[in-house]
Write a protein that holds these residues in place. Structure first.
Motif, PDB file in Angstrom:
ATOM      1  N   LYS A   1       3.205  40.314  87.718  1.00 45.75           N
ATOM      2  CA  LYS A   1       4.650  40.690  88.335  1.00 45.75           C
ATOM      3  C   LYS A   1       5.916  40.286  87.615  1.00 45.75           C
ATOM      4  N   THR A   2       6.780  40.768  88.073  1.00 44.30           N
ATOM      5  CA  THR A   2       8.205  39.818  87.725  1.00 44.30           C
ATOM      6  C   THR A   2       8.621  38.932  88.800  1.00 44.30           C
ATOM      7  N   PRO A   3       9.232  38.026  88.465  1.00 40.99           N
ATOM      8  CA  PRO A   3       9.644  37.025  89.851  1.00 40.99           C
ATOM      9  C   PRO A   3      10.130  37.873  90.799  1.00 40.99           C
ATOM     10  N   LYS A   4      10.207  37.149  91.891  1.00 38.59           N
ATOM     11  CA  LYS A   4      10.767  37.691  93.084  1.00 38.59           C
ATOM     12  C   LYS A   4      12.200  38.020  93.146  1.00 38.59           C
TER      13      LYS A   4
ATOM     14  N   MET B   1      13.750  40.066  90.964  1.00 40.56           N
ATOM     15  CA  MET B   1      14.029  40.158  89.592  1.00 40.56           C
ATOM     16  C   MET B   1      13.326  41.754  88.956  1.00 40.56           C
ATOM     17  N   ASN B   2      14.025  42.266  88.481  1.00 41.11           N
ATOM     18  CA  ASN B   2      13.412  43.792  87.984  1.00 41.11           C
ATOM     19  C   ASN B   2      13.655  43.710  86.644  1.00 41.11           C
TER      20      ASN B   2
ATOM     21  N   ARG C   1      18.878  32.277  94.698  1.00 40.35           N
ATOM     22  CA  ARG C   1      17.693  32.306  95.578  1.00 40.35           C
ATOM     23  C   ARG C   1      17.932  32.928  96.865  1.00 40.35           C
TER      24      ARG C   1
END
Lengths: 509, 509
Positions: free
Chosen positions: B72-75, B77-78, B173
């Motif tokens: 998955k991509t980091p929370k 971030m797309n 964040r």
């Protein structure tokens, strides 16, 4: 008057000791100089709860002794100033035009990746990765290249056949030395072809893309070196190396051009445990370079009759024949010492070098086939053959800056609206809004009473071609002055015609 | 056969315990499941020195039980997929054109900054910063906005008056909730005017820039809210707040639109120690909004006769008069509850909101004057007045995706070179190279024997307008087939004329 009992802690993360306690209504401030710091640390004041107001302890407040930060960019990272951006944009537009001519679709991924996606993809080089602090939640790192994030994208979305390109910064904790100005943040431009195709077709297209770009940029003579990881691994296997060390040995061999043979031999012997005479024979093997005649010699080499080596040599022959058809074989050279540093390549690899004006040769692009990378990331190990290339944009900008004279701080403004006498602020604003409405790049000096001389000098210095001048004489007669800075020629233009006149002059210059 | 005595350590940074010791010639592998992990950790095998080969201990090698990373991509971030890039590029080109019309020079800074440059600039929000792990050397953080890096640049280089713009990702964040899809990496487009100018001139130009961009983009009705930190601080001071809390109180007030009055009041009382009735009176003061008539009311308010408040109100009146001259006052509204979250603003602040197709209002740009920021960073405290704006590009892309239908995966390729029968790989390559040489965006399917139907279907699916078809009949007669995919019309064209014909057809479509 409220009184506060405060515990003052040093806020430095390594220190944190209690500095003093006191009761005071004044704002509390204190100074701590831990031994490991060269400058005093900031101080954290933990205010006590004010029981009459707040049932919970109030939040800590930072009341610091305003120390100045050290004023610099991070090591190995530069500000890109306007002249540099202009050069960079011109290089990028050449690259983008070529990528799009080859059907590339632009994509972007985030600068950060989950750390487990990145680790183990780069072999030895992974020690150069930037990691983020554990602030709760995921463990993240900055991307080291654009290839692994692309593979992660393919594994996540399985988009079928894809030609994508991407421009973006990558991050590596390189050690800059006096001789090389290695950057720690630099821009890469990547083109990749993902999917299952006829052998060597996409490889040939990648080499053609590099050839098109470096021909068009005209930054110096260039050569594209080609090799094959499979062939190199077959050669390494001849000298008794177990297969799980092949990636490491390849990474060592790849340092040949940078560090020279003695250093490479030492690493082969010391680190990979290769006997000294084997290393020497390996050295003789890998310094072979040239054109297709080298392949003809290799294909009959009695040591290279294994299936893997033969397949690899046949593929390289096919590649050379395709490159001839695509009209780019003139700049391509076989070089068996080319291995590429990172672990994920599985077949043909390539690298482009440009000789600059001082005849120093530098690598400006590289890439190759990486058929197993997506499978390594995919939960079910789905195979996704890929081949791609990365161009080092910053190196090209540096080369371009050597080749062409750089215009420092040239403004892109087309017209400055000036006043011939004091005041006229609002009149200048009216005129300026009119020019903006017509799509003209216009500016005025936001001063109340700028002198005309200063306004004209500013235009001269920054290369602004035209000035529109308004004053009481002009206002009375319904005209404005239109001045060509380079020709030092000025004439009156009716206010109603000013947009048309400015556009006409801009086309002439 | 070499034997190896290995110590196997869990490689997880929090664990690291010794798992087993053994002697074996097989590759060693082991599994550790620390309690704090949900999946097994990788394992590090410290191989012993092989005294016959290597005099030093060999380097640790990772022989891991190949666990797949979480894909998955980091929370927050797309990945930006091709259709999204196209939309984004169109929005960026509007923004860039406007910034350049106003004399902006493009600049860039690195994504990372030294942490001491960033801390203390954002007040409460600084807890949202991403920090890098301490890997030796400098302590770094990801940039939180583009304003502080620009101020750092001004303090370092002192370039005089400057209009710069910058496009780049920033990192926060944020806690994404179900209702808001807040991104943790998002792109900002910033324009700033640095230098000493006539009051309210640069502020008026910034508002004009936002007005131009949101008018041109036509993504919905918009309003630009304007306020002044000095006025707000004078109002806050009326209710007995000490001056060092004003920034914090402003940050609290700024949450009014997002969180509503009860939440803001609670924070004023609980955190800033404001008596409940004072908070209520403050609330009545700051909900005032409207046009210049509000300013006329404020300027005679007996509570606001202090020098600072009067100067601020006069400046706002001047700003409104300039905005009228620049033709943009129709969308501008005074809103005293606008404070902006970060600490560094010192004067006029503004924020643009767009109502989308579902009438939801969102902030898409903001900014203001920050006269003290450079001085905070400069070693000698050099004053460098600045005003600037930031546009949230990702929000605009989301709005645009609602407004216009999105073309998924449309190719930008103009011509596909296809073959009518099996083989013809090399003939297709010849033709392809010829089209590329002429600057045509061309592609072929790198398959050995693709069926013609499949090639035509691919073009139809991806919106490629033209196909050039070659086969044995065509080759024998020196022609190629040129097919218009949309019209399903095909005709023979002499091979020598193909480039001219393709270009002609492309102009027609």
């Amino acid at each position: 008057m409220r009184t506060a009992a405060a515990v003052v802690l040093c806020s430095h993360w390594k220190c944190g000791r209690i500095l003093r306690r006191w009761r005071s209504s004044a704002s509390c401030t204190a100074l701590c100089v831990p031994k490991f710091l060269t400058s005093p640390a900031r101080v954290l004041c933990l205010c006590p709860k004010d029981s009459t107001v707040s049932p919970e302890p109030s939040l800590p407040k930072i009341l610091e002794t305003r120390h100045k930060p050290l004023l610099k960019t991070p090591k190995g990272m530069n500000d890109v100033e306007p002249w540099n951006v202009a050069l960079r944009q011109r290089i990028l537009s050449t690259i983008i035009a070529c990528f799009e001519r080859h059907g590339g679709q632009r994509m972007d991924t985030s600068t950060l990746e989950r750390r487990d996606v990145l680790t183990e993809r780069y072999g030895d080089e992974s020690k150069l990765m930037y990691h983020l602090e554990d602030q709760g939640g995921e463990r993240l790192s900055l991307r080291y290249d654009l290839t692994v994030p692309f593979a992660r994208y393919l594994a996540m979305y399985n988009p079928g056949r894809l030609r994508r390109y991407q421009l973006g910064a990558v991050y590596r904790r390189e050690q800059p030395s006096a001789s090389n100005a290695r950057l720690r943040q630099f821009m890469q431009a990547d083109f990749d072809i993902a999917g299952n195709f006829t052998p060597m077709g996409p490889e040939a297209e990648c080499v053609r893309i590099m050839h098109e770009i470096f021909s068009e940029l005209s930054l110096g003579d260039f050569v594209i070196k080609v090799s094959d990881r499979r062939l190199l691994q077959a050669i390494v296997a001849l000298y008794g190396q177990p297969s799980n060390t092949h990636c490491g040995v390849c990474a060592t061999i790849d340092k040949l051009q940078k560090n020279g043979w003695p250093a490479v031999k030492e690493e082969l012997v010391q680190r990979h445990g290769m006997p000294s005479d084997s290393a020497d024979r390996l050295g003789e093997m890998i310094i072979q370079k040239g054109g297709e005649e080298v392949l003809q010699k290799l294909i009959v080499d009695p040591n290279l009759q294994g299936e893997k080596a033969q397949k690899s040599i046949h593929d390289l022959q096919l590649l050379f024949s395709y490159l001839r058809i695509l009209g780019v074989s003139n700049k391509v050279k076989l070089d068996l010492s080319l291995a590429r540093g990172v672990d994920y390549y599985t077949g043909v690899v390539f690298e482009a070098e440009i000789s600059d004006s001082r005849d120093k040769v530098g690598s400006v692009a590289g890439g190759g086939r990486y058929d197993d990378l997506v499978a390594e990331l995919h939960p079910k190990g789905k195979q996704y053959p890929c081949v791609g290339l990365s161009i080092g944009v910053d190196r090209l900008v540096m080369l371009a800056a050597q080749v062409e004279p750089v215009m420092l701080q040239k403004s892109i403004t087309e017209v400055v609206v000036a006043s011939a006498e004091k005041g006229f602020l609002e009149e200048r604003m009216h005129l300026l809004a009119h020019l903006w409405d017509s799509g003209i790049k216009a500016e005025m000096m936001w001063d109340k009473d700028p002198s005309l001389l200063r306004q004209l000098q500013w235009c001269e210095k920054h290369g602004v071609p035209l000035v529109v001048i308004i004053g009481s004489r002009e206002q009375a007669t319904g005209v404005v002055g239109l001045r060509n800075i380079a020709l030092r020629h000025q004439e009156d233009v009716p206010l109603v015609d000013i947009v048309a006149e400015v556009k006409k002059r801009l086309q002439q210059t």
